[in-house]
Structure formats: C-alpha cells, structure tokens
Scaffold this active site. Structure first.
Site, PDB file in Angstrom:
ATOM      1  N   LYS A   1     -54.076  -2.319 -15.641  1.00  0.00           N
ATOM      2  CA  LYS A   1     -55.524  -2.531 -15.678  1.00  0.00           C
ATOM      3  C   LYS A   1     -55.852  -3.992 -15.417  1.00  0.00           C
ATOM      4  CE  LYS A   1     -57.614   0.102 -18.634  1.00  0.00           C
ATOM      5  NZ  LYS A   1     -57.727   0.477 -20.063  1.00  0.00           N
TER       6      LYS A   1
ATOM      7  N   MET B   1     -53.810   4.949 -25.626  1.00  0.00           N
ATOM      8  CA  MET B   1     -54.091   3.733 -26.384  1.00  0.00           C
ATOM      9  C   MET B   1     -55.603   3.536 -26.444  1.00  0.00           C
ATOM     10  SD  MET B   1     -51.015   1.252 -25.394  1.00  0.00           S
ATOM     11  CE  MET B   1     -51.437   1.243 -23.685  1.00  0.00           C
TER      12      MET B   1
ATOM     13  N   ARG C   1     -56.917   1.945  -9.741  1.00  0.00           N
ATOM     14  CA  ARG C   1     -55.479   2.200  -9.794  1.00  0.00           C
ATOM     15  C   ARG C   1     -55.132   3.287  -8.784  1.00  0.00           C
ATOM     16  NH1 ARG C   1     -55.970   4.781 -15.742  1.00  0.00           N
ATOM     17  NH2 ARG C   1     -57.308   6.500 -15.169  1.00  0.00           N
TER      18      ARG C   1
ATOM     19  N   HIS D   1     -29.591  27.332 -20.586  1.00  0.00           N
ATOM     20  CA  HIS D   1     -29.496  28.542 -19.759  1.00  0.00           C
ATOM     21  C   HIS D   1     -30.882  28.988 -19.283  1.00  0.00           C
ATOM     22  CE1 HIS D   1     -29.424  32.963 -19.204  1.00  0.00           C
ATOM     23  NE2 HIS D   1     -28.313  32.677 -18.544  1.00  0.00           N
TER      24      HIS D   1
ATOM     25  N   SER E   1     -17.356  21.674  -1.066  1.00  0.00           N
ATOM     26  CA  SER E   1     -18.680  21.537  -1.656  1.00  0.00           C
ATOM     27  C   SER E   1     -18.513  21.097  -3.111  1.00  0.00           C
ATOM     28  CB  SER E   1     -19.436  22.864  -1.581  1.00  0.00           C
ATOM     29  OG  SER E   1     -20.674  22.728  -2.234  1.00  0.00           O
TER      30      SER E   1
ATOM     31  N   THR F   1     -21.458  19.819  -8.768  1.00  0.00           N
ATOM     32  CA  THR F   1     -21.658  18.638  -9.613  1.00  0.00           C
ATOM     33  C   THR F   1     -21.937  18.993 -11.068  1.00  0.00           C
ATOM     34  OG1 THR F   1     -23.897  18.587  -8.750  1.00  0.00           O
ATOM     35  CG2 THR F   1     -22.321  17.034  -7.812  1.00  0.00           C
ATOM     36  N   ASN F   2     -22.339  20.226 -11.345  1.00  0.00           N
ATOM     37  CA  ASN F   2     -22.553  20.591 -12.750  1.00  0.00           C
ATOM     38  C   ASN F   2     -21.233  20.597 -13.502  1.00  0.00           C
ATOM     39  OD1 ASN F   2     -25.147  21.001 -11.964  1.00  0.00           O
ATOM     40  ND2 ASN F   2     -25.134  23.214 -12.219  1.00  0.00           N
ATOM     41  N   ASP F   3     -20.279  21.380 -12.995  1.00  0.00           N
ATOM     42  CA  ASP F   3     -18.983  21.461 -13.668  1.00  0.00           C
ATOM     43  C   ASP F   3     -18.241  20.137 -13.595  1.00  0.00           C
ATOM     44  OD1 ASP F   3     -18.337  24.071 -14.867  1.00  0.00           O
ATOM     45  OD2 ASP F   3     -18.928  24.817 -12.897  1.00  0.00           O
TER      46      ASP F   3
ATOM     47  N   CYS G   1     -23.579  21.331  -4.168  1.00  0.00           N
ATOM     48  CA  CYS G   1     -24.465  22.354  -4.685  1.00  0.00           C
ATOM     49  C   CYS G   1     -24.458  22.091  -6.182  1.00  0.00           C
ATOM     50  CB  CYS G   1     -23.943  23.739  -4.372  1.00  0.00           C
ATOM     51  SG  CYS G   1     -22.283  24.024  -4.941  1.00  0.00           S
TER      52      CYS G   1
END
Ligand code: ADP
Ligand code: MG
Ligand code: MG
Length: 899
Positions: A21, A102, A337, A457, A788, A791-793, A856
């Site tokens: 601001k 605020m 803004r 899940h 591939s 990336t989760n596991d 993946c």
C-alpha cells in the site's frame, strides 16, 4: 535506517520496506496523481516493535510529529485545531496484500473540540458528527477490541428511533447521541476515558496496527496462503490525510478494477457509494452502485477516474485494483495494486495486452499465475451468492473447484444412492479415505475429509479425477454411526446439503450456487504462444478413455502415465479384480504336490490345482478383455501421441475389503476373505510386495497386461489408427528385474507378431523411483527404451518419509518450525531428490544419448518443479488432465525465465 518516509520521498520499488500500500501511494504521488499527503512507517519499525517486547522505538513519535508538521504545511490544516483540524487515516499494509486481515482507522484526530472545528470549517455539522461516530467505532474496535455488534446495536436503535433505514439520513442530534453512547461503550470496556489528545490517539493506533500483524486472523491467513517471511515480513503503517466521501451528495467513495476482473473485458468495473466513507464499501454495510452509474451522476469525476485508470494501467503494465474517493467534486486516489482476477480474465487480458501492443508475448505469458489456471476447468463458487450462506468450517484446499450436494458418510450408501438416482449430487464426507473407498468417488461431486493433507489419499485421487476436495478440517467431527458430522456447533446429517470450495478450503451449509467453467476463446492463442517457446513436452496422467479425451482437449501431447490399476476401481470391475486375487495361489499347492506321496491326496491336489488354474485363467482373460478395450479407446483418443502404460503397481491387498466391510459379509465368505487378507498382509506395504516384484511372483498378471496392450494395438493398426503405446515397469531397482520382465515381453511380442502378422513397435521402459534405479541407470538404459521418474515414490525413498504418515503426523510441524519450507511431495526437493535425478539422467544418457526421460507424479503439474525439469533437461512432464493448462504455461514460463 530511516523509520519514516513521506510518500514523495520513498523508494516505491521497495515493497518489502514500505508494504504494498505504501509503495503504491508513493508511486502514485510521484506520478503526480491526486493523492492526499501522508507518510509510511516502515516494516522494519514493526519488526523492532516486536523485538522490543511490543514497544515502539523511543524516537518514533518524535519523527511522527515532524512528519505531521510537514502535512500541516502541505494542507494548511492544523493538528488538534478548533478551526481547521487535520484528520488522518492510519492504515496497515504489508508487502503482500492480506485483504481484511489487518486494521485501518479513519478520521483520527477528532475529539469534542476538533469536531466543532470541523463543523465550522465545513459548515456541515452532520458530516462532522458522522465522521466522529465512525472514528470512535473504528478506534474502539481496532485499539480496544470492542465487538462491532455493540456499536451496531446503538446505530440500529438510533435509526429506528428516527424512523430511517439509511445511515446517511441520520440527523445531527441522532449522531451526537450515538457519539455519547459509543464513548460510553469504550469506557465500560477499558475502564478509562476515551483518549482525546490526537497524539495519544495516533500512538495507540500505530501500535494497534503493528499488533494486528500477529493477530490470530493474520497469522492464520499467512499460514494458509504460504506467506513466509521472505514474501512479507511485518506490516508498514501509512498515515494519510483524510479525504471525505461523506461530505454530501457531491461526494463518494468506491473500488474499481481497470478491467473487468471476472471476464477480462477492457472496461472499468466496480462499485461506489455516494455520501459514504471507504469502509462502507469494503465492509459491504451498504450495497454499492455499479460504477457505470457514476458517469451520469458525476461526469467530471468519472472522466478523471477513467483517465487515472488508464494512466496507472499503462504505468504498471498490469490491470490495477484501485480505491478512490470524491470529496465535494474533487477526485482522489487512495490505493492501487495488481488486480487479483479469475483465470478467465488473466487469459483474456494477456492476449488483449499483446493485441494492444502493451506487452510482448513473453511478458503476456509470464504474468499469468500458472497455478490458478486449473480454475478454468472446474466450477467455481458464485461470489455474489456466497454471502447468504453459513460457513461450516474451513480446511485445506486439496483439489480445486466447488461442488454442492448432499452429505453422505458411507461408501456403500453413496454408491447405492447414486445407482438408485444417478442425478443425485453427493458430497462424500469421511475422516479419511482409502483405496477401497474409491468406488464412492465416482458418483460423488466432491470429497470432504476431516483428516489428511494435500497429498492424502483423498486429495490425490480427487485431484486426478478432477473432483473438488477439502481435507484436514480439524474442527469437523464425523460420526459414521449416527450418520452426521458436526463443526463449530452446526450439525449436518446424511441427506442435508453442503457446499465445498476446493480452491479455498471453505465449507458451507446449504447449496451455494456455482458458476460453470468456461474456457476463454483466447486459450488456443495462449496455448500456441506457449507451445512455441516451451521446450518441455507436456503429457497427461490419464487412466481412462474419458481422461485421455479431456487431456487431449486441453493440449496434452500424449500420456506419460496410464495406471492400469485405476481401471479396476469402478465398482463392477473391482469385483472381477478381487475375484482374481481370491483365486487360490496355485504355486503353494504345487509345492505341496511335490512332497505329497499319498496317491489319493495327489489326485485331489491335482484336480484342485487344475480347477484353481482354470478359474484364475478365466478371470484373467476377462480382465484382459476389459483392458484391451480400455487401451484401444485411450490409444485412439491420443492418436499420433505416445501413451505410456504402466503395469500393475500397488500391493494386492489394497484391493481387498477393509475389516469394516468384512464384518458385514456372510460367515463363509468372510472366512475366505480373512484368510486371503492375512496372507497378503505386509508390515511395510509401500516397500513390500508391489510393482515389478508382483510381476515376477505373479507373471500371469503382467503377461495378461502386456498381451492386452498388443491386442489393442493390433485392433487399431487394422483400422489404420496411429497408436503409439509404450510399456512401463514400476518399482524396478535392478537390471535383473527389468530383464526378467523383458523376456516375458519378448515372448508375448513374438507370439503376437505371428498371430497378427504385424511388426509391432511398442517401447519397453522403466520407471526410476527406486534409489538404486537412479544410481544404476547406466545398466537399466541397456534394456530400457525410455525412463520416467516416479517422483512420489522417489521422494519417499530419498527422505525415508512414508508420505501418508509424513502428511498426517509431522510435515505441518516441520513447516511451522521452518525445518522444511514446502512439502517435498508438492515441489521437487532440488538439492536431494533433484540431485539424484541428475545422476539418473546423466548415467542413462551416457548409454543412450537421446534417451527419452520424463517425470510422472504429482510434481509434473507443479510450476516450481516444472522449472527444475526444464533446467535438468527432462524430455517431458506428465500431469493430471486438469493440470495440463497449468503445466503448459509453467513450461513456457520456465523457458522464458531462462532466456
Ligand atoms: P484495506 O487494506 O482493508 O482496504 P485501507 O487502508 O485501504 O484498508 O482502508 C479502508 C478503507 O478506508 C478504504 O476504502 C480506503 O479507501 C479508506 N481510506 C483509507 N484512508 C483514507 C483516507 N485518508 N481518506 C479517505 N478514505 C480513506
Ligand atoms: Mg484498501
Ligand atoms: Mg510409484
């Protein structure tokens, strides 16, 4: 460091120091736009205040007085004057805007003497006393913490007594009476006289604004919106000369966007109120008039507003969100803004900006908040209607979009109710969900859970299905027995309506109307620009023909992950799959046979083995046919693009009924199931009997799946459809495992080539999701035709965190204590997981330099992770269909930022 900057002296680029601001006010002042004089107390002072055990730095009020004197000179008004008093507003403002979190105080400087000065000066006692009562109310609320309702009751009573419904019609006597009452309310609350000296008022107000930074609301807001210290550290305080929109019918106040924030059209949009002060509009105390009406009501001011909008938009090269006030025909700006807009409006204005030669194509792509684009594909809450509904609770926004329907707490009932009436809108409400609950996801419009985080899940499955989902509503108590849930004293029973907003985490009682998603006509244009600059390929995680079609429509260039197990989630298919698992393990029977010597027993065993094998084969054949059909449809929907089909991954027991369901079974069946459940039970299922390990121990499952892929391909080849399947093996950690499955693949292939007289080109590859696979990718690359990253596991393995446990037990605490900044399951952890990926990539490409390597996993749709993938030279990312627009724009942004 200087604690205070006058608007005209501040470095308006320094938002961290001045807050958004303050920076905006200073920039507008420099642009010679009409801004009333004022100054900004920096965010550093706020931090000092807290270091100092909540005390203002010693010299601060001296500096403040000096700056007040400067304002006096500029305005000709006098602080604490009985003839021409200077009044100010005290406004909060952090680097990142936190709407409504605020506090702000208006008309500060009024007391029993200055109010007379104001009356004389303006010759308008009504206005003076109206300002005074507003001041006491705001001050009482912000500084003393008096409840608003106390003031509002007095206001209501006064209006009733005078026989009016409108605040602006209260006469002087009523207002004077209100002021007296208001002061009494404050005195009762604080046990001291209402502060009269403007200096004291100012000091208390500044402290109150600083305090509001750590107020419960503000802290929670920052937490939920991930506003960390490097984004906004403390609030600034802006002290600004009051201008009055409440001086009569030639005065007004309003809020506008320089372009329509909902649909992006190039016209000012917003509301205003005549004879009112700012907070009336913001608080919605009175309903605003559409800004277009101002053109007739105050043409001169409207023209000034229009010009100011144009000037600000051109200056910032961005749509602005502006506050203005008109005081007796004179126009003032109070705030500017970057506008928050709908995804639809972001797309439209980006294309328009380029057409107007306002910004380059690169800038037009870079300005879009990629994350928000998912909105384009889901219904959203109708903001105009939502005010009429009661909030039930708020949780974590796990999958975007809004959904309304009736609450159902039981999986079976949800399926049965929807079978009986397919049009029924159901919101599934659970403590948490498990794979066996998935059948209820299909008929549900949305999912609500009291537990879990963004990668629970429920969240994962809902997201991949494109269904809105809110998780982690800790206040929500679900009572399965009594079929109800309770939060904050409100009860919702089965069959009663609720609404969830998966984009914000809000949950409402009743059916809040939603707005259907619409893809802007500008989307294909943006898509084509993005496709030109991006390097990364974008594929979809799609498990069903419907998903595949949707992904194609949004611009996916293939499927990076087709999870075959998801095909068995629909209720009827689940049954067949369970049948297969339940078919007795003939391996064990065969072992027994080898040692059995009794002739009669042998005969019996042999016939049993025969029977079980036939049973199993029959079920597998049935599953094979189902898969063949699904594969064919998916491949067709993705004609010309690669479709990566992953063979069965999760442990088998995930498909078996829970103990709760077992209890409801007939005794004989229950016994059978219990036994199988016990056989399959594992201590550590995520690291247990799953993925390639299943393929090795139950080769007929993988063989059936591979056959189905070939059969589907042959079917399409005959129809001259360009199908490009590839087969991917999960959980591989060694070349021996991969080669073992490869020989099954080779056998099926030669079989099929004979059967169909076709030369097949179906790539055989592996996932990299086991640490050892990344380290030995040079060996795997000899057999694998593509990689591939899962990336989760991989993240689970690298951190040794089990995701489910991490989410529900300690990740939140880690974030709070700043041990982790973001969840590694949401954004790739570059220094750990990312490094391992780099190793996997470089070792693999040493063997095959043009090896296709994708990712993946949830990270494929996350803008930060996409940026990492761009740099790491990944070939493509694969994301849920609903994340495709996000991924495409993020991939383009990654390329642009590296230019
Ligand atoms: P918020 O950040 O919650 O919008 P603001 O500080 O912008 O809070 O102030 C709340 C309202 O008061 C706004 O409508 C604003 O325009 C108005 N306002 C603030 N300062 C002044 C002022 N000096 N003169 C007139 N109106 C003001
Ligand atoms: Mg404001
Ligand atoms: Mg995996």
């Amino acid at each position: 460091m200087k604690p205070i900057y006058a608007f005209e002296d501040a470095d308006s680029k320094n938002r961290m120091l001045l807050g958004g601001k303050g920076a905006g006010l200073s920039e507008m002042t420099r642009m010679k736009l009409p801004v009333s004089p004022g100054f900004t107390i920096t965010t550093e002072v706020c931090n000092k205040y807290y270091e100092n055990k909540e005390r203002l730095p010693k010299n601060l009020m001296v500096e403040v007085s000096k700056n007040i004197s400067k304002i006096e000179k500029k305005t000709g008004k006098k602080w604490n004057s009985n003839t021409n008093p200077l009044l100010v507003s005290v406004r909060s403002g952090a680097a990142k805007s936190m709407p409504g979190m605020m506090d702000t105080i208006l008309n500060l400087g009024l007391n029993d003497q200055t109010v007379i000065g104001l009356t004389k000066k303006t010759n308008n006692p009504r206005f003076a006393w109206d300002s005074y009562r507003r001041f006491i109310q705001l001050f009482g609320k912000v500084v003393f913490g008096v409840k608003d309702t106390k003031f509002n009751n007095v206001l209501k009573a006064a209006k009733k007594k005078q026989g009016t419904e409108d605040d602006s019609e209260l006469d002087v006597d009523s207002l004077k009476h209100i002021v007296t009452k208001y002061k009494k309310i404050c005195k009762n609350h604080t046990k001291r006289k209402f502060p009269t000296r403007p200096n004291e008022q100012l000091q208390l107000a500044i402290e109150a604004v600083f305090k509001s930074w750590m107020g419960e609301r503000a802290v929670l807001y920052r937490e939920k919106n991930k506003i960390s210290k490097d984004i906004a550290n403390g609030t600034a305080v802006n002290v600004q000369t009051m201008v009055f929109g409440n001086m009569g019918n030639d005065s007004a106040t309003g809020v506008v966007f320089t372009r329509n924030e909902t649909d992006g059209t190039n016209e000012i949009s917003g509301d205003y109120l005549t004879n009112a002060q700012g907070e009336d509009v913001v608080a919605g105390a009175r309903t605003g008039k559409d800004i277009s009406k101002l053109r007739n009501e105050m043409p001169k001011s409207y023209d000034e507003l229009r010009k100011a909008c144009k000037k600000l938009e051109t200056h910032f090269r961005e749509v602005q969100d502006i506050e203005f006030t008109i005081e007796q025909g004179k126009f003032y700006l109070l705030q500017t803004r970057t506008a928050k807009m709908t995804a639809f409006a972001w797309c439209k204005t980006s294309v328009d900006f380029v057409k107007e030669k306002f910004v380059s194509k690169d800038k037009a792509l870079a300005r879009i908040p990629a994350e928000q684009l998912e909105e384009l594909l889901h219904p959203i809450i109708d903001k105009k209607e939502v005010k009429k509904f009661k909030s039930l609770t708020k949780g974590i926004n796990a999958a975007p979009g809004a959904a309304n329907g009736i609450a159902v707490f039981d999986v079976k009932r949800a399926v049965a109710m929807s079978d009986a009436n397919p049009k029924l809108k159901i919101i599934l409400v659970r403590d948490e969900t498990k794979p066996e609950d998935v059948p209820a996801f299909f008929p549900s419009k949305g999912i609500l859970t009291s537990e879990g985080g963004k990668s629970s899940h429920a969240a994962l499955v809902a997201r991949s299905m494109g269904k809105p989902c809110v998780v982690g509503c800790s206040e929500l108590k679900v009572d399965y027995e009594r079929k109800k849930c309770v939060a904050n004293g409100t009860t919702v029973r089965e069959g009663e309506s609720i609404t969830i907003d998966g984009s914000s985490g809000n949950v409402f009682v009743g059916e809040v109307p939603t707005i259907k998603p619409k893809i802007p006509i500008e989307w294909p244009i943006l898509l084509s620009w993005a496709q030109k600059v991006k390097r990364l390929g974008i594929r979809a995680n799609a498990d069903t023909p419907d998903d595949a079609k949707r992904a194609r429509k949004y611009g996916a260039e293939g499927i990076g992950l087709c999870r075959t197990e998801r095909m068995f989630n629909a209720a009827d298919r689940q049954r067949t799959f369970v049948e297969m698992i339940m078919a007795e393990d003939v391996g064990k029977l065969k072992e027994k046979l080898e040692t059995e010597e009794n002739k009669f027993e042998r005969k019996q065993l042999e016939s049993k083995i025969n029977l079980e094998e036939r049973k199993r084969r029959k079920v597998l054949e049935k599953l094979g046919r189902l898969m063949k059909n699904d594969f064919a449809q998916i491949l067709k929907a993705m004609e010309g693009y690669k479709v990566t089909i992953r063979l069965l991954d999760p442990p088998l027991h995930e498909f078996l009924p829970s103990s709760e369901k077992l209890r409801h079974m007939k005794p004989k069946k229950r016994k059978e199931f219990r036994q199988r459940v016990n056989e399959l039970k594992e201590v550590n299922p995520m690291m247990g009997h799953r993925g390639v390990r299943l393929g090795i121990t139950y080769p007929d499952i993988y063989e059936t799946q591979i056959r189905a892929v070939f059969d589907a391909t042959a079917k399409l080849v005959r129809k001259k459809i360009n199908a490009k399947p590839q087969i991917m093996i999960p959980q591989v950690g060694s070349i021996e495992e991969l080669n073992h499955i490869k020989s099954i693949y080779d056998n099926v292939k030669s079989d099929m080539e004979k059967k169909y007289k076709i030369k097949f080109k179906i790539n055989f590859g592996t996932m990299l999701e086991v640490v050892r696979a990344c380290l030995t990718s040079n060996e795997l690359a000899k057999t694998a035709e593509f990689f591939s990253f899962g990336t989760n596991d991989l993240t689970q393995a690298v951190f040794s965190f089990s995701r489910e446990d991490a989410e529900s037990k300690f990740l939140e605490e880690y974030k709070k204590k700043e041990i982790l900044e973001t969840s590694p399951f949401q954004s790739i952890d570059e220094s750990g997981v990312g490094d391992l990926m780099d190793i996997g990539i470089s070792r693999g490409r040493k063997i095959k330099s043009d090896l296709e390597i994708g990712i993946c996993g949830e990270h494929g749709g996350d803008p930060d992770s996409i940026k990492f993938c761009h740099t790491a030279d990944i070939s493509y990312v694969s994301a849920s269909p609903y994340r495709i627009p996000v991924a495409i724009i993020a991939a383009a942004q990654a390329a642009i930022s590296k230019k």
